[in-house]
Design a protein around this motif. Structure first.
Motif, PDB file in Angstrom:
ATOM      1  N   LYS A 253      15.489  32.618  76.225  1.00 58.78           N
ATOM      2  CA  LYS A 253      15.576  33.297  74.608  1.00 58.78           C
ATOM      3  C   LYS A 253      14.165  33.965  75.203  1.00 58.78           C
ATOM      4  O   LYS A 253      13.840  35.558  74.915  1.00 58.78           O
ATOM      5  CB  LYS A 253      15.110  32.801  73.386  1.00 58.78           C
ATOM      6  N   GLN A 254      12.789  33.481  75.194  1.00 57.80           N
ATOM      7  CA  GLN A 254      11.705  34.330  75.260  1.00 57.80           C
ATOM      8  C   GLN A 254      11.423  35.459  76.496  1.00 57.80           C
ATOM      9  O   GLN A 254      10.965  36.495  75.929  1.00 57.80           O
ATOM     10  CB  GLN A 254      10.699  33.018  75.077  1.00 57.80           C
ATOM     11  N   PHE A 255      11.794  34.843  76.967  1.00 57.94           N
ATOM     12  CA  PHE A 255      11.986  35.753  78.158  1.00 57.94           C
ATOM     13  C   PHE A 255      12.495  37.429  78.363  1.00 57.94           C
ATOM     14  O   PHE A 255      11.775  38.370  78.169  1.00 57.94           O
ATOM     15  CB  PHE A 255      12.092  35.180  79.486  1.00 57.94           C
ATOM     16  N   ILE A 256      13.866  36.708  77.732  1.00 59.86           N
ATOM     17  CA  ILE A 256      14.749  38.251  77.293  1.00 59.86           C
ATOM     18  C   ILE A 256      13.689  39.275  75.987  1.00 59.86           C
ATOM     19  O   ILE A 256      14.163  40.029  76.097  1.00 59.86           O
ATOM     20  CB  ILE A 256      15.951  37.931  77.069  1.00 59.86           C
ATOM     21  N   VAL A 257      13.138  38.605  75.642  1.00 57.51           N
ATOM     22  CA  VAL A 257      13.051  38.619  73.864  1.00 57.51           C
ATOM     23  C   VAL A 257      11.258  39.632  74.447  1.00 57.51           C
ATOM     24  O   VAL A 257      11.017  40.435  74.148  1.00 57.51           O
ATOM     25  CB  VAL A 257      12.324  37.783  73.004  1.00 57.51           C
ATOM     26  N   ARG A 261      10.852  44.222  74.357  1.00 53.34           N
ATOM     27  CA  ARG A 261       9.905  45.179  72.972  1.00 53.34           C
ATOM     28  C   ARG A 261       9.437  46.119  74.092  1.00 53.34           C
ATOM     29  O   ARG A 261       9.015  45.872  75.375  1.00 53.34           O
ATOM     30  CB  ARG A 261       8.921  43.622  72.695  1.00 53.34           C
ATOM     31  N   HIS A 262       9.367  47.415  73.125  1.00 49.54           N
ATOM     32  CA  HIS A 262       8.727  48.109  73.179  1.00 49.54           C
ATOM     33  C   HIS A 262       7.471  47.516  72.822  1.00 49.54           C
ATOM     34  O   HIS A 262       6.509  48.026  71.378  1.00 49.54           O
ATOM     35  CB  HIS A 262       9.092  49.860  72.958  1.00 49.54           C
ATOM     36  N   GLU A 263       6.141  47.847  73.549  1.00 49.66           N
ATOM     37  CA  GLU A 263       4.432  47.133  73.186  1.00 49.66           C
ATOM     38  C   GLU A 263       3.862  47.567  73.814  1.00 49.66           C
ATOM     39  O   GLU A 263       3.501  48.626  74.559  1.00 49.66           O
ATOM     40  CB  GLU A 263       4.231  45.759  74.446  1.00 49.66           C
ATOM     41  N   VAL A 264       3.438  48.277  72.194  1.00 46.10           N
ATOM     42  CA  VAL A 264       1.851  49.072  72.356  1.00 46.10           C
ATOM     43  C   VAL A 264       0.511  48.134  72.572  1.00 46.10           C
ATOM     44  O   VAL A 264       0.668  47.332  72.667  1.00 46.10           O
ATOM     45  CB  VAL A 264       1.470  49.681  71.097  1.00 46.10           C
ATOM     46  N   ASP A 265       0.099  48.614  73.496  1.00 45.70           N
ATOM     47  CA  ASP A 265      -1.741  48.318  74.526  1.00 45.70           C
ATOM     48  C   ASP A 265      -2.450  48.364  73.264  1.00 45.70           C
ATOM     49  O   ASP A 265      -2.761  49.647  72.493  1.00 45.70           O
ATOM     50  CB  ASP A 265      -1.941  49.036  75.584  1.00 45.70           C
ATOM     51  N   ALA A 271      -1.594  55.697  73.848  1.00 51.05           N
ATOM     52  CA  ALA A 271      -0.970  56.398  74.828  1.00 51.05           C
ATOM     53  C   ALA A 271       0.466  55.889  74.872  1.00 51.05           C
ATOM     54  O   ALA A 271       0.574  54.989  74.096  1.00 51.05           O
ATOM     55  CB  ALA A 271      -1.420  54.786  76.196  1.00 51.05           C
ATOM     56  N   PRO A 272       0.858  56.598  76.433  1.00 51.90           N
ATOM     57  CA  PRO A 272       2.656  56.284  76.270  1.00 51.90           C
ATOM     58  C   PRO A 272       3.362  54.732  76.348  1.00 51.90           C
ATOM     59  O   PRO A 272       2.835  53.920  76.924  1.00 51.90           O
ATOM     60  CB  PRO A 272       3.034  56.737  77.138  1.00 51.90           C
ATOM     61  N   VAL A 273       3.934  53.886  74.922  1.00 48.74           N
ATOM     62  CA  VAL A 273       4.061  53.249  74.852  1.00 48.74           C
ATOM     63  C   VAL A 273       5.529  52.776  76.288  1.00 48.74           C
ATOM     64  O   VAL A 273       6.282  53.659  76.338  1.00 48.74           O
ATOM     65  CB  VAL A 273       5.689  53.052  73.696  1.00 48.74           C
ATOM     66  N   PRO A 274       5.252  51.084  76.486  1.00 51.66           N
ATOM     67  CA  PRO A 274       5.868  51.301  78.159  1.00 51.66           C
ATOM     68  C   PRO A 274       7.794  50.997  77.663  1.00 51.66           C
ATOM     69  O   PRO A 274       7.733  50.620  76.540  1.00 51.66           O
ATOM     70  CB  PRO A 274       5.188  50.118  78.607  1.00 51.66           C
ATOM     71  N   GLU A 275       8.536  51.320  78.358  1.00 52.83           N
ATOM     72  CA  GLU A 275       9.797  51.242  78.565  1.00 52.83           C
ATOM     73  C   GLU A 275       9.885  49.737  78.250  1.00 52.83           C
ATOM     74  O   GLU A 275       9.948  49.536  79.237  1.00 52.83           O
ATOM     75  CB  GLU A 275      10.473  52.239  79.332  1.00 52.83           C
ATOM     76  N   SER A 276      10.657  48.932  77.438  1.00 49.12           N
ATOM     77  CA  SER A 276      11.698  47.827  77.618  1.00 49.12           C
ATOM     78  C   SER A 276      12.431  47.795  78.896  1.00 49.12           C
ATOM     79  O   SER A 276      12.763  48.729  79.411  1.00 49.12           O
ATOM     80  CB  SER A 276      11.547  46.935  76.672  1.00 49.12           C
ATOM     81  N   LYS A 277      12.427  46.183  79.545  1.00 45.30           N
ATOM     82  CA  LYS A 277      13.577  46.391  80.944  1.00 45.30           C
ATOM     83  C   LYS A 277      14.364  45.815  80.674  1.00 45.30           C
ATOM     84  O   LYS A 277      15.364  45.263  81.295  1.00 45.30           O
ATOM     85  CB  LYS A 277      12.229  45.180  81.949  1.00 45.30           C
ATOM     86  N   LEU A 278      14.520  44.575  79.129  1.00 45.95           N
ATOM     87  CA  LEU A 278      16.209  44.098  78.742  1.00 45.95           C
ATOM     88  C   LEU A 278      16.434  44.929  78.395  1.00 45.95           C
ATOM     89  O   LEU A 278      15.957  44.919  77.245  1.00 45.95           O
ATOM     90  CB  LEU A 278      15.497  42.614  79.474  1.00 45.95           C
ATOM     91  N   GLU A 309      17.300  50.765  82.014  1.00 46.01           N
ATOM     92  CA  GLU A 309      16.916  52.404  83.530  1.00 46.01           C
ATOM     93  C   GLU A 309      15.551  51.934  83.623  1.00 46.01           C
ATOM     94  O   GLU A 309      15.090  52.414  84.919  1.00 46.01           O
ATOM     95  CB  GLU A 309      17.201  53.793  82.433  1.00 46.01           C
ATOM     96  N   ALA A 310      14.904  51.472  83.068  1.00 47.89           N
ATOM     97  CA  ALA A 310      13.411  52.062  83.182  1.00 47.89           C
ATOM     98  C   ALA A 310      13.463  50.063  84.553  1.00 47.89           C
ATOM     99  O   ALA A 310      13.508  49.564  84.130  1.00 47.89           O
ATOM    100  CB  ALA A 310      12.215  51.450  82.416  1.00 47.89           C
TER     101      ALA A 310
END
Length: 311
Positions: A253-257, A261-265, A271-278, A309-310
């Motif tokens: 569950k924690q891995f998927i969550v 997420r779209h995490e802000v540095d 800076a551009p927000v990285p795309e989520s992977k799942l 897609e990312a």
């Protein structure tokens, strides 16, 4: 191939739900991280096109032997942990896959064979290794570890509140020249050390779970396998995981969550927000009919996520 697969019958939990969630591209390459007795793999092969491929993994030599009944050119298997699926795929020239299935825990043939030492219901050697040709058995660990180490394993992997009492009893027995070497001996020690237990649960349940998880490094391998799966999944590819206790399910569950997420540095807020992977798709529990037919399915949780897609 018979999906039950063994003289010691095994029912694949959430069989159709898992395969239905996994297969979205019949022409693709799929990974079955835990072949077991082939229930999921057998059904999966019926869903694949002639150009589809299935690569399975299992650490258990008995599962590898059972896999020889799969006479399908689209199927191959590795005698290894799914934690090393990345290396296995690279060696075969596989750069991406359409789906990864992980059916965690221990199979019925393993539990029901006294020689494997997984169950307190039968007396046998206290082994508990998924691959008995490699690593340290549970008996060997209990023969060398100190009281603190034993207590930490039982508390952490079994969530056992009487871990210290059990560890003290095990070490005292060992000091008396009679170390625990069988499942029956371990059950007896635990039964005397555990003062109370939930109704219907054997006092040894949590200790056996803890030692099995520790001996096989199950949680560490799960983390490694999830990361490897994420790297291999093609855009739109599916990750399907069936877990059987809270420690496993929490990691999944924690891995998927975490990867949804779209995490802000915070160090670079503009800076551009990285795309989520799942993207989480589903959480499925067995129905009443399956639990009635197979009580071991009661604690199962199936989680489904899709690679975005990312990449």
């Amino acid at each position: 191939m018979n999906a039950q697969g063994s003289d010691l019958q095994h029912r694949s939990v959430l069989l159709h739900e898992a395969v239905d969630a996994l297969v979205h591209s019949p022409q693709g390459t799929y990974l079955d991280g835990t072949f077991g007795r082939g229930g999921h793999s057998s059904l999966l092969l019926t869903r694949l096109a002639p150009e589809g491929r299935l690569l399975a993994f299992d650490k258990d030599p008995e599962a590898i032997a059972a896999s020889t009944r799969v006479q399908d050119p689209r199927f191959s298997i590795e005698h290894d942990s799914f934690a090393r699926m990345g290396e296995a795929c690279a060696a075969r020239g596989i750069t991406e896959v359409a789906g990864v299935l992980l059916d965690l825990g221990v199979s019925s043939p393993q539990i029901d064979n006294p020689e494997r030492g997984f169950s307190f219901r039968f007396d046998g050697p206290l082994d508990m290794r998924m691959d008995p040709t490699r690593g340290e058995s549970a008996a060997d660990f209990l023969a060398r570890a100190d009281e603190r180490q034993i207590a930490e394993v039982i508390r952490h992997y079994g969530e056992e509140r009487f871990a210290v009492s059990i560890a003290k009893a095990l070490v005292a027995r060992r000091a008396g020249g009679n170390p625990v070497r069988t499942t029956g001996q371990l059950s007896e020690v635990v039964a005397r050390a555990v003062k109370t237990r939930e109704p219907g649960q054997d006092p040894a349940t949590r200790t056996f779970q803890a030692l099995r998880i520790f001996v096989n490094a199950e949680l560490e391998e799960l983390e490694q396998g999830l990361n490897a799966a994420l790297e291999l999944l093609a855009p739109g590819g599916r990750l399907v995981v069936i877990s059987f206790h809270s420690l496993e399910d929490r990691i999944v569950k924690q891995f998927i969550v975490r990867h949804s997420r779209h995490e802000v540095d915070r160090r670079a807020p503009f800076a551009p927000v990285p795309e989520s992977k799942l993207k989480a798709l589903a959480r499925i529990k067995p129905g009443d009919a399956e639990v009635a037919a197979n009580p071991r399915a009661r604690s199962a949780v199936l989680r489904v996520a899709e690679r975005t897609e990312a990449r």
